[in-house]
Design an enzyme around this catalytic site. Structure first.
Site, mmCIF file in Angstrom:
data_model
loop_
_atom_site.group_PDB
_atom_site.id
_atom_site.type_symbol
_atom_site.label_atom_id
_atom_site.label_comp_id
_atom_site.label_asym_id
_atom_site.label_seq_id
_atom_site.Cartn_x
_atom_site.Cartn_y
_atom_site.Cartn_z
ATOM 1 N N ASP A 179 0.853 -1.326 0.461
ATOM 2 C CA ASP A 179 0.202 -0.406 0.060
ATOM 3 C C ASP A 179 1.013 1.396 0.172
ATOM 4 O O ASP A 179 0.593 2.312 -0.280
ATOM 5 C CB ASP A 179 -0.654 0.344 1.273
ATOM 6 C CG ASP A 179 -0.410 -0.344 2.280
ATOM 7 O OD1 ASP A 179 0.242 -0.797 2.951
ATOM 8 O OD2 ASP A 179 -0.634 0.979 3.466
ATOM 9 N N MET A 217 3.469 1.707 -1.772
ATOM 10 C CA MET A 217 4.445 1.374 -3.645
ATOM 11 C C MET A 217 3.681 2.274 -3.931
ATOM 12 O O MET A 217 3.705 3.177 -4.793
ATOM 13 C CB MET A 217 4.531 0.202 -3.512
ATOM 14 C CG MET A 217 5.562 -0.849 -2.319
ATOM 15 S SD MET A 217 6.116 -2.077 -3.576
ATOM 16 C CE MET A 217 7.069 -3.334 -2.373
ATOM 17 N N CYS A 218 1.728 2.289 -3.926
ATOM 18 C CA CYS A 218 1.135 2.781 -4.536
ATOM 19 C C CYS A 218 -0.048 4.251 -3.767
ATOM 20 O O CYS A 218 0.353 4.330 -3.161
ATOM 21 C CB CYS A 218 0.196 1.652 -4.696
ATOM 22 S SG CYS A 218 0.473 0.033 -5.895
ATOM 23 N N THR A 219 0.089 4.467 -4.444
ATOM 24 C CA THR A 219 -0.097 5.997 -4.318
ATOM 25 C C THR A 219 -2.341 5.738 -3.843
ATOM 26 O O THR A 219 -2.520 5.755 -4.993
ATOM 27 C CB THR A 219 -0.643 7.508 -5.590
ATOM 28 O OG1 THR A 219 1.088 7.484 -5.592
ATOM 29 C CG2 THR A 219 -0.949 8.373 -4.862
#
Length: 666
Positions: A524, A526-528
């Site tokens: 969570d 690593m991603c926007t």
């Protein structure tokens, strides 16, 4: 006696004219529908030889309208004469159809008749053009009128039109050609005496022909017709002029030379000669005669013509013009002071081709920005297309296409991107030279652009662009996303460029230097992770903030409004900018559907835009950057943040804490 049949004018509209009309409508006329002057031209009649039959085929009796029809001093083609006209554009097709065409022609014929009564030939040939321009579909409805006076009884010819060299010697024709070749005249006089020939002005007719025998007096005009037995349209008003101004001169007939020889080849003369009789009988009343002249369409009917340019235009060009049309309509309907040229010339560098980058790029293009460069080392993944509108499913296959190149390709502006280093991420010795090249490439990109957008998904990735932007005096726009909130801000300029209160950058509120926040992140992280509507909202806000900044007279030094709310909120119309307020920072909250304006002052010990950081970069260059990447605590020591931390710790150590003796009772 033969009734003279005149060849009417045919309009020949060059494609460049429609482009000029489009610009005139959007940039000048807007909703105005007043008449304005324009210029066309015509030349001598032309013909071609049919290769199969060997017959001579006459081309049209054309009056040509070019792309410079609306300028004050248009470039008239060689061997041509100018014609002034009246242009009127209508805002709706209904107005175009309902206009009183008779009244418009009568107004023009009044001007022609006034010219005749004053003894001038300058306005004998005039034209009228009415149009309706459907600029969304690139359809142009138009109708020309070439007013010419009628004659009762009709103009009559004694005999027939003959080749000019049947009546004039080749030497005489050569002298006429030499006299008017460099500066063609629409109407002129010719008198012959033996082998001598003299050319004069029509306005000097009585003096010019004084003592000259009738057989040696010739009136001539530049004839746009090439038909052997049909002179061109300008002769009609020329005859009306002669009948009204010089009835005694024309009483016994007029020798007319229809001049058609712009170029002479092998002694072959195309001009025609004839004698017109009964001219003095036509203008017996001295009143302005009736007129005709509306152009017929290709089907031979009196109705408008249509120029549909859409099928002939490049779809890319159509798209560009559609965007420009929307912007220009915005300007002349709402914001006359909007400087679209400044926006179009602004070169934008987008650091990050993810969700924010895609939406920022699309919004920039909507504003007419055409130079957009992407820098992003990532590849398109399967989660991207649904959130990032410049990517499609096929871009994710085979490991994914490089984001920067793929996004640029979607925009049709190809500027490949490259990765760049970040503080807290040490550079191994084997990669130093490559890193040096990457930094040099990024520096070159900064030099080539005016605006830099920071659209990355980590804190430390914004540090190097912040330093470069401040050092090079670029406009830096920053956008960052949370789950349901966003930050959009413009960086302030360095101390030496600031006027008034100096605004801060992304790092001015921090008392710690940027460090590695990317290692050991969970999925969570690593991603926007944001609400889907947040990115387009933040991206659009960032672009609109840039536009407000570009349109403000103080530019990068535009003052930020005071952060007030309610009845004390700042008045956008008092900001001094065409587009309203130019905030320093906007923090948006989707949970409350609210934006908050914040102004943050610059911090002298800032690790991004502080003078010590910029001076070190400009003095040491890449070596300074390498230390920032590799050495923990370097930026804190450079800016004095380490001293601030030490002072804070010392203050804490010197505090006498009041601790309760009986902790258990507490």
């Amino acid at each position: 006696m033969t009734v003279i049949q005149f060849t009417p004018f045919s309009s020949l509209v060059e494609p460049a004219f429609w482009h000029a009309l489009t610009n005139l409508k959007i940039d000048v006329l807007r909703l105005a529908d007043h008449s304005i002057p324009m210029t066309a031209s015509y030349t001598t009649g032309r013909s071609i030889i049919d290769r199969e039959t060997g017959q001579e085929i006459s081309l049209g009796c054309n009056i040509t309208v070019g792309g410079d029809a609306f300028v004050d001093n248009p470039q008239i083609p060689s061997h041509s004469v100018p014609v002034t006209g009246v242009f009127k554009n209508f805002n709706t097709i209904e107005e175009f159809k309902a206009v009183d065409k008779t009244a418009m022609v009568n107004q023009l014929t009044d001007e022609i008749w006034e010219s005749i009564t004053q003894g001038s030939t300058e306005r004998l040939t005039r034209f009228l053009l009415i149009t309706f321009a459907d600029l969304k579909k690139y359809k142009y409805y138009y109708w020309f009128a070439f007013p010419a006076f009628t004659a009762k009884p009709a103009w009559a010819l004694d005999g027939e039109w003959l080749p000019a060299n049947d009546k004039l010697s080749s030497d005489a024709l050569s002298l006429i050609h030499s006299s008017i070749h460099e500066a063609p005249r629409p109407f002129f006089l010719v008198k012959t005496s033996g082998k001598s020939v003299e050319v004069g002005k029509v306005e000097d007719l009585e003096v010019f022909f004084d003592g000259v025998s009738p057989e040696s007096r010739i009136v001539a005009f530049l004839d746009p017709s090439a038909l052997p037995s049909n002179p061109g349209w300008p002769l009609r008003n020329f005859l009306a002029y002669l009948a009204h101004r010089h009835p005694a001169f024309v009483a016994s007939g007029v020798r007319v030379l229809c001049w058609r020889d712009a170029e002479v080849t092998d002694g072959h003369w195309k001009s025609r000669f004839g004698v017109v009789k009964g001219i003095s009988d036509v203008q017996a009343t001295g009143q302005k005669p009736a007129a005709v002249g509306w152009e017929k369409n290709p089907q031979g009917k009196l109705s408008p013509r249509l120029a549909d340019l859409a099928p002939m235009m490049d779809p890319t060009r159509l798209a560009d013009q559609a965007v420009d049309l929307n912007l220009k309509l915005m300007r002349w309907r709402i914001l006359p002071a909007l400087d679209l040229d400044k926006i179009a010339a602004t070169r934008c560098l987008l650091l990050g081709a993810g969700t924010l980058g895609c939406y920022v790029a699309r919004t920039l293009m909507g504003w007419g920005v055409r130079t957009i460069t992407f820098v992003d080392s990532a590849r398109v993944s399967f989660s991207n297309p649904v959130r990032q509108p410049l990517f499609e499913f096929e871009d994710c296959l085979n490991g994914g296409k490089p984001k920067a190149a793929c996004a640029a390709d979607r925009l049709k502006k190809i500027f490949p991107g490259a990765p760049y280093p970040m503080p807290g991420h040490p550079i191994p010795p084997s990669s130093v030279e490559q890193t040096r090249q990457d930094v040099a490439a990024l520096e070159k990109l900064f030099d080539e652009h005016d605006v830099v957008f920071l659209l990355m998904d980590s804190r430390e990735s914004r540090w190097l662009p912040t330093v470069l932007g401040a050092a090079k005096g670029k406009i830096v726009m920053n956008a960052a996303l949370g789950f349901d909130s966003f930050l959009v801000m413009r960086h302030g300029v360095r101390s030496s460029l600031a006027k008034g209160t100096r605004l801060g950058c992304y790092y001015c509120n921090d008392i710690v230097a940027p460090a590695d926040s990317l290692t050991d992140r969970t999925l969570d992280q690593m991603c926007t992770v944001t609400r889907p509507g947040l990115a387009p909202t933040a991206a659009a806000t960032a672009v609109e903030l840039l536009m407000s900044l570009l349109q403000h007279p103080d530019g990068v030094n535009a003052p930020a409004p005071a952060p007030q709310v309610g009845k004390d909120a700042p008045d956008p119309h008092a900001s001094g900018g065409v587009l309203g307020l130019v905030p320093h920072q906007l923090r948006g909250f989707l949970t409350e559907f609210r934006n908050m304006l914040i102004t943050g002052a610059a911090y002298s010990r800032c690790t991004g835009c502080g003078d010590k950081v910029l001076d070190a970069y400009e003095t040491e260059g890449f070596d300074m950057l390498l230390r920032a990447f590799n050495e923990t605590g370097y930026l804190e020591k450079l800016t004095g943040l380490d001293e601030l931390h030490a002072e804070g710790q010392a203050a804490l150590d010197n505090i006498d804490w009041d601790i309760e003796d009986d902790v258990e009772d507490e």
